[in-house]
Design a protein around this motif. Sequence first.
Motif, short mmCIF file in Angstrom:
data_model
loop_
_atom_site.label_atom_id
_atom_site.label_comp_id
_atom_site.label_asym_id
_atom_site.label_seq_id
_atom_site.Cartn_x
_atom_site.Cartn_y
_atom_site.Cartn_z
N ARG A 90 41.44 69.66 32.96
CA ARG A 90 42.64 69.11 32.32
C ARG A 90 43.65 68.77 33.40
O ARG A 90 43.84 69.55 34.33
CB ARG A 90 43.25 70.12 31.34
N PRO A 91 44.29 67.63 33.29
CA PRO A 91 45.27 67.25 34.32
C PRO A 91 46.40 68.28 34.42
O PRO A 91 46.96 68.70 33.41
CB PRO A 91 45.80 65.90 33.82
N ARG A 92 46.66 68.71 35.63
CA ARG A 92 47.77 69.63 35.86
C ARG A 92 49.09 68.89 36.01
O ARG A 92 50.16 69.49 35.94
CB ARG A 92 47.51 70.47 37.10
N ARG A 93 48.98 67.61 36.25
CA ARG A 93 50.17 66.75 36.33
C ARG A 93 50.14 65.84 35.12
O ARG A 93 49.11 65.27 34.77
CB ARG A 93 50.15 65.93 37.62
N ASP A 94 51.26 65.67 34.48
CA ASP A 94 51.34 64.87 33.26
C ASP A 94 51.06 63.40 33.59
O ASP A 94 51.83 62.77 34.34
CB ASP A 94 52.72 65.02 32.63
N PRO A 95 49.94 62.82 33.09
CA PRO A 95 49.65 61.40 33.39
C PRO A 95 50.74 60.46 32.90
O PRO A 95 50.88 59.34 33.41
CB PRO A 95 48.33 61.15 32.63
N ALA A 96 51.56 60.92 31.91
CA ALA A 96 52.63 60.06 31.40
C ALA A 96 53.71 59.82 32.44
O ALA A 96 54.52 58.89 32.29
CB ALA A 96 53.23 60.68 30.14
N LEU A 97 53.73 60.63 33.50
CA LEU A 97 54.73 60.44 34.55
C LEU A 97 54.46 59.19 35.38
O LEU A 97 55.32 58.75 36.14
CB LEU A 97 54.78 61.66 35.47
N ALA A 436 35.95 63.32 34.06
CA ALA A 436 36.33 64.72 34.17
C ALA A 436 35.79 65.36 35.44
O ALA A 436 36.48 66.16 36.09
CB ALA A 436 35.86 65.49 32.94
N TRP A 437 34.56 65.02 35.81
CA TRP A 437 34.01 65.61 37.03
C TRP A 437 34.70 65.05 38.28
O TRP A 437 34.85 65.77 39.28
CB TRP A 437 32.51 65.35 37.10
N LEU A 438 35.14 63.80 38.24
CA LEU A 438 35.94 63.28 39.36
C LEU A 438 37.27 64.02 39.44
O LEU A 438 37.79 64.23 40.55
CB LEU A 438 36.17 61.78 39.18
N GLY A 439 37.82 64.41 38.30
CA GLY A 439 39.04 65.21 38.32
C GLY A 439 38.82 66.57 38.95
O GLY A 439 39.65 67.06 39.73
N VAL A 440 37.68 67.20 38.62
CA VAL A 440 37.34 68.47 39.25
C VAL A 440 37.20 68.30 40.76
O VAL A 440 37.68 69.13 41.54
CB VAL A 440 36.02 69.02 38.65
N LEU A 441 36.56 67.21 41.17
CA LEU A 441 36.39 66.95 42.60
C LEU A 441 37.73 66.77 43.29
O LEU A 441 37.97 67.33 44.37
CB LEU A 441 35.53 65.70 42.78
N ALA A 442 38.61 65.97 42.69
CA ALA A 442 39.91 65.70 43.31
C ALA A 442 40.74 66.97 43.46
O ALA A 442 41.44 67.15 44.47
CB ALA A 442 40.68 64.66 42.49
N ASP A 443 40.66 67.88 42.49
CA ASP A 443 41.44 69.11 42.56
C ASP A 443 40.79 70.16 43.45
O ASP A 443 41.48 70.98 44.07
CB ASP A 443 41.63 69.69 41.16
N THR A 460 40.35 56.38 33.92
CA THR A 460 41.60 56.00 33.27
C THR A 460 42.78 56.61 34.02
O THR A 460 42.62 57.26 35.06
CB THR A 460 41.61 56.48 31.81
N THR A 461 43.96 56.44 33.45
CA THR A 461 45.16 57.01 34.06
C THR A 461 45.15 58.53 34.02
O THR A 461 45.92 59.17 34.73
CB THR A 461 46.41 56.50 33.33
N LYS A 462 44.27 59.11 33.21
CA LYS A 462 44.17 60.57 33.17
C LYS A 462 43.80 61.12 34.54
O LYS A 462 44.35 62.14 35.00
CB LYS A 462 43.12 60.98 32.14
N LEU A 463 42.86 60.46 35.22
CA LEU A 463 42.51 60.86 36.58
C LEU A 463 43.49 60.31 37.60
O LEU A 463 43.95 61.04 38.49
CB LEU A 463 41.09 60.38 36.92
N LEU A 464 43.83 59.04 37.48
CA LEU A 464 44.65 58.39 38.50
C LEU A 464 46.00 59.08 38.66
O LEU A 464 46.50 59.23 39.79
CB LEU A 464 44.85 56.91 38.14
N ASN A 465 46.59 59.50 37.55
CA ASN A 465 47.93 60.09 37.61
C ASN A 465 47.94 61.59 37.38
O ASN A 465 49.00 62.22 37.54
CB ASN A 465 48.84 59.43 36.56
N GLY A 466 46.78 62.18 37.01
CA GLY A 466 46.79 63.58 36.63
C GLY A 466 46.24 64.55 37.64
O GLY A 466 46.38 65.77 37.46
N HIS A 467 45.60 64.07 38.71
CA HIS A 467 45.06 65.02 39.69
C HIS A 467 46.20 65.61 40.54
O HIS A 467 47.31 65.07 40.58
CB HIS A 467 44.03 64.32 40.59
N THR A 468 45.89 66.69 41.23
CA THR A 468 46.94 67.44 41.96
C THR A 468 46.92 67.20 43.46
O THR A 468 47.74 67.78 44.17
CB THR A 468 46.77 68.94 41.70
#
Length: 496
Positions: A90-97, A436-443, A460-468
Motif C-alpha cells: 500500500r502506498p505510504r505516500r498519498d498518491p493524491a499529493l 504492486a510488486w514494483l511498489g514493493v521493489l521501490a520501497d 498508474t499514479t499509485k506507484l508513480l506518486n506513492g512509493h517512498t
Amino acid sequence: MSCLYASAPACSDLLCLLRRAAHFAHYANADDSAEEDNLHTGGNEARTLGPWSSARQLVEGRAAAAAAREDKIAAAAQAVAAAEAEADWRPRRDPALGPRVPPRVGKLFSMCLAVLVEYIDDVETLYGMPTMIKVQLARAVADARRMTPEVLRLFTDDGPDEVVLPECSQLMPATLAEALVPCATPRLERLELGLCGRGFGDAVAAAMVAGGQLSRLRSLTLGGAYRTTDADLAKLLAAAPDLAELRLPQCSRLQDACAIARLTPNLEMLDLTECRGISVQSLQQCLTSLKSLRVLELNGDTEVTDDLLTEVALACPLRRLGVSNCSAVTDRGVRGVAAAAPQLTALIADDVGRLTDAALVALSESCRDIQEVSLRRCTKVTDVGVAALTLSGKLRSLNMSGIAHVGPASIKALATSCKESLEELDVSWCRGVPEAWLGVLADSCTNLLRLTIFGCSQVTTKLLNGHTNDALEIVGATAQKTPPPSVARIVLRPEA
C-alpha cells in the motif's frame, strides 16, 4: 512384408506422418535456434535411415519432446504460482499529493556549463581550466552540435594531456589534422574522437605520429572511423606501445586484428563493436594473445561463436563481456565463459535470442560477483533465469526489457535478495509485472536510483506518486492526463 508391417508404428502415427509427408520430403536442416516443437525432433540422422526406422525415431522423439515440454511447463507454473499472489503493498505516500516537486534550482556546475555552451563562440581561451572540467565541457558542446573548427581549437590549444571530442562529424581532414598534430606529444594520455569517419584517415594518422612517440598515451577511441584502414591504425598503435584502452566501434574497414595484439600487448580494454570486416580467425589470434584483457566488447559481430568466447575466457582475465546482437552465441558459449572466467562481473547480451535460463543459471553458479546483466529482448529467458541471477545479492544493474515471460517471481527475487545492491532496473514492455510488486521493489531497494518502465501500461499514479524512495527516478511512465477545467457555457442569443 510381414517384417515391415511388424516394425511399423501405430496406425494413428502413420497417418500423422502421411499428412506431413510434403514437409518431410522438403526437409531443410534446422539450426539450434529452432523451436522445441520442431516437426523433426528425431534428429538429423533420421533422414538417413530407412522409412520405417525413420518414422519410429521421429515418433519416439516427439513423445520425448512433448514430455519434456510438459515437465517444463509444470515447473514454470509452480514457480509462478509461488509468487503470483498479489503483493501486500500500500502506498505510504498519498498518491493524491501528485508527483514529487523537483528541485527548483539546478546544480551550479550544470548551470555554468550551459552558459559556456550557449556563448562558446565568444570564448577566447580555456587556458587554466582543469582537464576534468574541460572534458565535460567538450561533451556538452558536442551534444549541442557546436563543435565547429573555431571551437575545436579551444580544446586542443596548449598541448592538453586529454583530448575528448565525442562528435567530430562536422570536421574535415585538414581541420582535424591542424588541431590534433600540436596535441600529439609525449604528454598526451587520452584521445577520444567520436563520429570521426569524415575527418580521420591516413593523412591525419600519419601527421600525428610524424612528431614522435606517444609514449604516455593510455586510452585511444576512434568512433565510426569508416575511412581508417589496418595500415592507418598500425601507425598509431606503433607510436603508443603502452596503450591500455582501445575503442574502435564501427570501424568497418578493419580486417586484421593481429596487429592490435602485436603492437599493444598490454591492452586491458578492447571495443570492436560492429567491426564486421574482421574474421573469426583473426579475432581468435588477437584476443587469445592479450593476456591482460579485462573488458571486451564484440557487440554486433554475427560471426562471434561459442568456441571463440570460451577460448578468450580461458586466455584472458575477463571481467566485462559485451556480445549484444551476436546471433551465433548460444547457451554453450555463456556456460563456457562462466566456467572459464569466474571473476566476470558484467555481461551485456542484448538481442541474443538463443539464450535461455540454462545460461543464466550457469552464470550465477560460477560468477558469484556478477553485478551487471543486460538481456534486452532475450525472449527465451523466464523468471527462473532472472531469479538465479539475484542469488549472489550483488546485482547492481539489470535490464530485462522486452522479455514477456518475466513476472512477479523476478521482482520478488530482486526485492528480497538485492535490496541493498540494486541501483538500476529496466522492465520496459514487461506487462506481466504487477504494479504492486514494483511498489514493493521501490520501497525495499533503498539504493534504487533508476526504474525504467516504457510500455508498462499497468503502472498508474499509485506507484508513480506513492512509493517512498525520494531518490528514485522513474523513466518512461505514461503521461497522466488531467481532465480539462470546467468552462462555463455561454449562450449568445440574438437580440429580439
